[in-house]
Scaffold this active site. Structure first.
Site, PDB file in Angstrom:
ATOM      1  N   HIS A  93     -16.459   8.331 -22.585  1.00 52.11           N
ATOM      2  CA  HIS A  93     -17.163   9.368 -23.350  1.00 52.11           C
ATOM      3  C   HIS A  93     -16.391   9.781 -24.611  1.00 52.11           C
ATOM      4  O   HIS A  93     -16.861  10.637 -25.349  1.00 52.11           O
ATOM      5  CB  HIS A  93     -17.380  10.586 -22.465  1.00 52.11           C
ATOM      6  CG  HIS A  93     -16.085  11.108 -21.892  1.00 52.11           C
ATOM      7  ND1 HIS A  93     -15.413  10.449 -20.887  1.00 52.11           N
ATOM      8  CD2 HIS A  93     -15.333  12.172 -22.211  1.00 52.11           C
ATOM      9  CE1 HIS A  93     -14.307  11.121 -20.602  1.00 52.11           C
ATOM     10  NE2 HIS A  93     -14.229  12.167 -21.393  1.00 52.11           N
ATOM     11  N   ASP A 117     -23.390   7.787 -21.139  1.00 52.03           N
ATOM     12  CA  ASP A 117     -22.185   7.873 -21.990  1.00 52.03           C
ATOM     13  C   ASP A 117     -21.784   6.506 -22.544  1.00 52.03           C
ATOM     14  O   ASP A 117     -22.498   5.513 -22.378  1.00 52.03           O
ATOM     15  CB  ASP A 117     -21.026   8.520 -21.224  1.00 52.03           C
ATOM     16  CG  ASP A 117     -20.439   7.589 -20.172  1.00 52.03           C
ATOM     17  OD1 ASP A 117     -21.195   6.744 -19.655  1.00 52.03           O
ATOM     18  OD2 ASP A 117     -19.233   7.713 -19.859  1.00 52.03           O
ATOM     19  N   THR A 171     -10.567  14.978  -8.939  1.00 54.27           N
ATOM     20  CA  THR A 171     -11.331  14.447 -10.062  1.00 54.27           C
ATOM     21  C   THR A 171     -10.987  12.970 -10.298  1.00 54.27           C
ATOM     22  O   THR A 171      -9.815  12.598 -10.265  1.00 54.27           O
ATOM     23  CB  THR A 171     -11.006  15.271 -11.317  1.00 54.27           C
ATOM     24  OG1 THR A 171     -11.536  16.583 -11.113  1.00 54.27           O
ATOM     25  CG2 THR A 171     -11.616  14.672 -12.567  1.00 54.27           C
TER      26      THR A 171
HETATM   27  C1  VG1 Z   1     -13.010  13.241 -17.021  1.00 50.34           C
HETATM   28  C2  VG1 Z   1     -13.929  13.912 -16.014  1.00 50.34           C
HETATM   29  C3  VG1 Z   1     -13.861  13.176 -14.699  1.00 50.34           C
HETATM   30  C4  VG1 Z   1     -14.198  11.701 -14.909  1.00 50.34           C
HETATM   31  C5  VG1 Z   1     -13.293  11.105 -15.972  1.00 50.34           C
HETATM   32  C6  VG1 Z   1     -13.685   9.690 -16.322  1.00 50.34           C
HETATM   33  O1  VG1 Z   1     -11.680  13.313 -16.586  1.00 50.34           O
HETATM   34  O2  VG1 Z   1     -13.577  15.261 -15.837  1.00 50.34           O
HETATM   35  O3  VG1 Z   1     -14.747  13.782 -13.794  1.00 50.34           O
HETATM   36  O4  VG1 Z   1     -14.048  10.979 -13.722  1.00 50.34           O
HETATM   37  O5  VG1 Z   1     -13.380  11.872 -17.170  1.00 50.34           O
HETATM   38  O6  VG1 Z   1     -15.012   9.640 -16.749  1.00 50.34           O
HETATM   39  P1  VG1 Z   1     -10.630  14.400 -17.136  1.00 50.34           P
HETATM   40  O7  VG1 Z   1      -9.338  14.058 -16.488  1.00 50.34           O
HETATM   41  O8  VG1 Z   1     -10.634  14.318 -18.617  1.00 50.34           O
HETATM   42  O9  VG1 Z   1     -11.174  15.735 -16.699  1.00 50.34           O
HETATM   43  V1  VG1 Z   1     -15.523   8.444 -17.755  1.00 50.34           V
HETATM   44  O10 VG1 Z   1     -17.124   8.570 -17.920  1.00 50.34           O
HETATM   45  O11 VG1 Z   1     -14.253   8.197 -18.546  1.00 50.34           O
HETATM   46  O12 VG1 Z   1     -15.285   6.924 -17.060  1.00 50.34           O
HETATM   47 CO    CO Z   2     -17.841   6.827 -18.718  1.00 49.44          CO
END
Ligand code: VG1
Ligand code: CO
Length: 543
Positions: A114, A277, A344
Site C-alpha cells: 500500500h 491495494d 499484526t
Molecule cells: C500494516 C498493517 C498490517 C498489514 C501490513 C502489511 O502493517 O497494519 O495489518 O499486515 O501493513 O500489509 P504496519 O506494521 O505498518 O501496521 V500489506 O497490504 O503490506 O501487504
Molecule cells: Co498489500
C-alpha cells in the site's frame, strides 16, 4: 553458461518488517542492495537445488529490473524451474495460489504493497514459503543475519528474459516459464464462489464499481468481474497497473480511495463499491452511503460465508489481528466456533490455517482471507461479498445494519501519526509501557481503565512466543485503545492508535463514529501523551 560469484559487502539495514523488506526505491537502487538481499534469502531457503520458485510483483517502478536480476540469481542458485507472471505481474494472493498449486519451494513477491510507488516512492521484497504464506519471523531473522554477514552473491551471465511472451525459455540450467498472471487465480475463485449466482445478480442490473487504484488487481478484476461474471464494461476503474500507480496512494481506505467513497455517498451510487491495494491483498468494501470497516467486514463474512460453495460446510474457526475490532469474536461465539487473536501481520495466521483451526481471518487494515491460500486476498473478499449479496438478496447497507442489529455495533477508527522521529515514537511507547501497571482503576475522559497489557502472542500450534506486539487498554465501558508502531513505513516512525467502542443499543447504531469515539480518543491521547511526544495536535491520517 557462466555463473559469477560476485564479491560484496553487507548493508546493515536489511531486516524485514511486518511484511518483507521495504525501503525507498533509491535505497534499493544502490549497487548490490537487491542482490545481497535476494542471495541472503536463497541462502536461507532449504532445498533450492532442483526446486521451483515463483517470482512476480505489483508492477511498481523498478519491478522489472529486479525481476531480471532475481531470475538470473535464481538460475545461478540451482533452482530448476522459475514461474514468473507475464510482464512481471503477480498479485500477492495470486503468487500464494501459484506457489501452492505448483508446489514451489517459495516465491519472491516484489511489492511495497500500500506504500506509494514511482522513482521517489517505495519498493519491497517479500519471501513466501512453500505453504504460500509470508515467511515467519524465524526465517526473516535468519535472512537478516545472513545479509548482515554476506560476502558474495551468485548470478549467471545471460540476456534478459522476455517477460511479455507466455511460455518457456532456458536460463542457464533453469527453465523460466512466463505464466498468465490471472488464469490460476481465477480458476481457484471459481471453486469457492458461486459464479452462476453472481452472474445472475449482474444480469439483473446490479451495478458495482471496483477501483483498482492503478495497481496490480486491475487485470484480475477485469478478467473475473467483467469477463467471467458479466459485470458491465467500466465496472473496474483505474484498471491498468502503472509503475507509479497513476499518482494514487494505493491504500484502499476512505482517505486514499476518496473517489470511490464520494461516488458511493453521492446520488448516483451503484449497489456496491470496492477497492484494493498495490499488491492486491487488501480490500475496501463500501455500501451505498456506508463505508464498511474491515473489522465489520470480517464479522459479516464470518456470519454468512456458508452461503458460498467453498464454505458451505461451515467454518472451523476465525482469527483476527489484535488491533482488529472484536466484532468477529461476537459472531464466532454465536456460531460456537473459536476466535483467535494474533499479532499484526499475515504471517501469524499461517499456522492456524495449516492446522485447520481457522477458515477465515482478517485485519483492521483491510486484509481478509481464508484457508484457500496463505495470504490476504482483496478480490476474493469482494467476490465473497458478491456471493453473499446475491444469496441474501438484500442491499449491502441493509446487510450491515442487520448485522449490527443482531450483534451490536463496534464503532471503530484508526489514527495514524506518520513520519515521526524514531526516538520520539520509541519514547512514547516506552513511557506508555512504563505506566501500565498503574493504569487500572484510573479515569480518563470519563472512561475507567479495566485492564491493560503489552500484547504477547503464544502460537497455539508451535508454542512460539512473540512479545511486545502492542499496548492494549481496555475500559470498563466496553471500549478499547491499542497502540503500536508500524513495521512497514520507510521513513521515520508511524504511531498507530486503534480505538473502538461497543454499542449494543440498536437505537444508537447510526451515530457518527467520531462522536461515539470522542471519549476514547481523548482517553488515549491523555494516557499516551500523544501531543507531548509527537508535537502533533491531530493525527495525519484517520481511517
Ligand atoms: C500494516 C498493517 C498490517 C498489514 C501490513 C502489511 O502493517 O497494519 O495489518 O499486515 O501493513 O500489509 P504496519 O506494521 O505498518 O501496521 V500489506 O497490504 O503490506 O501487504
Ligand atoms: Co498489500
Amino acid at each position: 553458461m557462466v555463473t559469477n560469484r560476485v564479491p560484496t559487502t553487507p548493508f546493515s539495514d536489511q531486516r524485514p518488517g511486518t511484511s518483507g523488506l521495504r525501503k525507498k526505491v533509491t535505497v534499493f537502487q544502490q549497487p548490490r542492495y537487491v542482490e545481497n538481499f535476494i542471495q541472503a534469502v536463497f541462502d536461507t531457503v532449504e532445498g533450492t537445488r532442483g526446486a521451483t520458485l515463483v517470482i512476480g510483483g505489483d508492477g511498481r517502478f523498478f519491478n522489472e529490473t529486479v525481476i531480471q536480476t532475481a531470475l538470473k540469481m535464481a538460475a545461478a542458485n540451482g533452482f530448476s524451474r522459475i514461474l514468473v507472471g507475464q510482464n512481471g505481474l503477480l498479485s500477492t494472493p495470486a503468487a500464494s495460489c501459484i506457489i501452492r498449486k505448483y508446489k514451489a519451494v517459495g516465491g519472491l513477491v516484489l511489492s511495497a504493497s500500500h506504500n506509494p510507488g514511482g522513482p521517489d516512492g517505495d519498493f519491497g521484497v517479500k519471501f513466501n514459503m512453500a505453504h504460500g504464506g509470508p515467511a515467519p519471523e524465524t526465517f526473516t531473522e535468519a535472512v537478516f543475519k545472513r545479509a548482515s554477514g554476506i560476502s558474495e552473491y551468485k548470478i549467471i551471465e545471460a540476456s534478459d528474459v522476455d517477460l511479455g511472451r507466455l511460455g518457456e525459455t532456458r536460463l542457464g540450467d533453469a527453465t523460466v516459464q512466463v505464466i498468465d498472471s490471472v488464469e490460476d487465480y481465477a480458476e481457484l475463485m471459481e471453486t469457492l464462489i458461486d459464479f452462476d449466482r453472481v452472474s445472475r445478480l449482474f444480469r439483473s442490473g446490479f451495478r458495482m464499481r471496483f477501483d483498482a487504484l492503478s495497481a496490480v488487481t486491475g487485470p484480475y478484476a477485469k478478467a473475473i468481474l467483467e469477463g467471467r461474471l458479466g459485470a458491465s464494461a467500466g465496472t473496474v476503474v483505474n484498471g491498468e497497473p502503472k509503475p507509479d500507480f497513476g499518482g494514487h496512494h494505493p491504500d484502499p481506505n476512505p482517505v486514499h480511495a476518496h473517489d470511490l467513497i464520494d461516488l458511493m455517498h453521492g446520488p448516483d451510487a451503484p449497489d456496491f463499491g470496492a477497492a484494493s491495494d498495490g499488491d492486491g491483498d487488501r480490500n475496501m468494501i463500501v455500501a451505498p452511503g456506508l463505508f464498511v470497516t474491515p473489522s465489520d467486514s470480517l464479522a459479516i463474512l464470518t456470519a454468512h460465508a456458508h452461503l458460498a460453495p467453498g464454505y458451505s460446510r461451515g467454518l472451523a474457526g476465525v482469527a483476527r489481528s489484535m488491533p482488529t475490532s472484536r466484532a468477529a469474536d461476537r459472531v464466532a461465539a454465536k456460531l460456537g466456533i473459536k476466535a483467535y487473536e494474533t499479532p499484526t501481520g499475515w504471517k501469524f495466521f499461517a499456522n492456524l490455517l495449516d492446522a485447520g483451526l481457522i477458515t477465515l481471518c482478517g485485519e483492521e487494515s483491510a486484509g481478509t482471507g481464508s484457508d484457500h491460500i496463505r495470504e490476504k486476498d482483496g478480490l476474493w473478499a469482494v467476490l465473497l461479498w458478491l456471493n453473499i449479496l446475491a444469496a441474501l438478496e438484500k442491499p449491502a447497507d441493509q446487510i450491515v445494519r442487520d448485522h449490527w442489529a443482531a450483534f451490536g455495533r463496534d464503532y471503530y477508527s484508526r489514527h495514524d501519526y506518520e513520519d515521526l522521529e524514531t526516538k520520539a515514537a520509541n519514547d512514547l511507547m516506552d513511557n506508555l509501557r512504563g505506566k501500565l501497571s498503574k493504569l487500572p482503576g484510573q479515569q480518563f475522559a470519563g472512561l475507567t481503565v479495566a485492564g491493560c497489557d503489552d500484547f504477547s502472542y503464544t502460537d497455539p500450534v508451535d508454542g512460539s512466543v512473540t512479545p511486545r506486539q502492542g499496548v492494549r487498554i481496555l475500559f470498563e465501558e466496553d471500549a478499547r485503545a491499542v497502540f503500536r508502531l508500524s513495521g512497514t513505513g520507510t521513513s521515520g516512525a508511524t504511531l498507530r492508535v486503534y480505538m473502538e467502542r461497543f454499542e449494543p443499543d440498536p437505537n444508537r447504531h447510526s451515530l457518527p463514529t467520531a462522536e461515539v469515539l470522542a471519549p476514547v480518543v481523548a482517553a488515549a491521547n491523555a494516557i499516551a501523551e500523544i501531543s507531548h511526544y509527537t508535537g502533533l495536535e491531530a493525527p495525519t491520517v484517520i481511517t
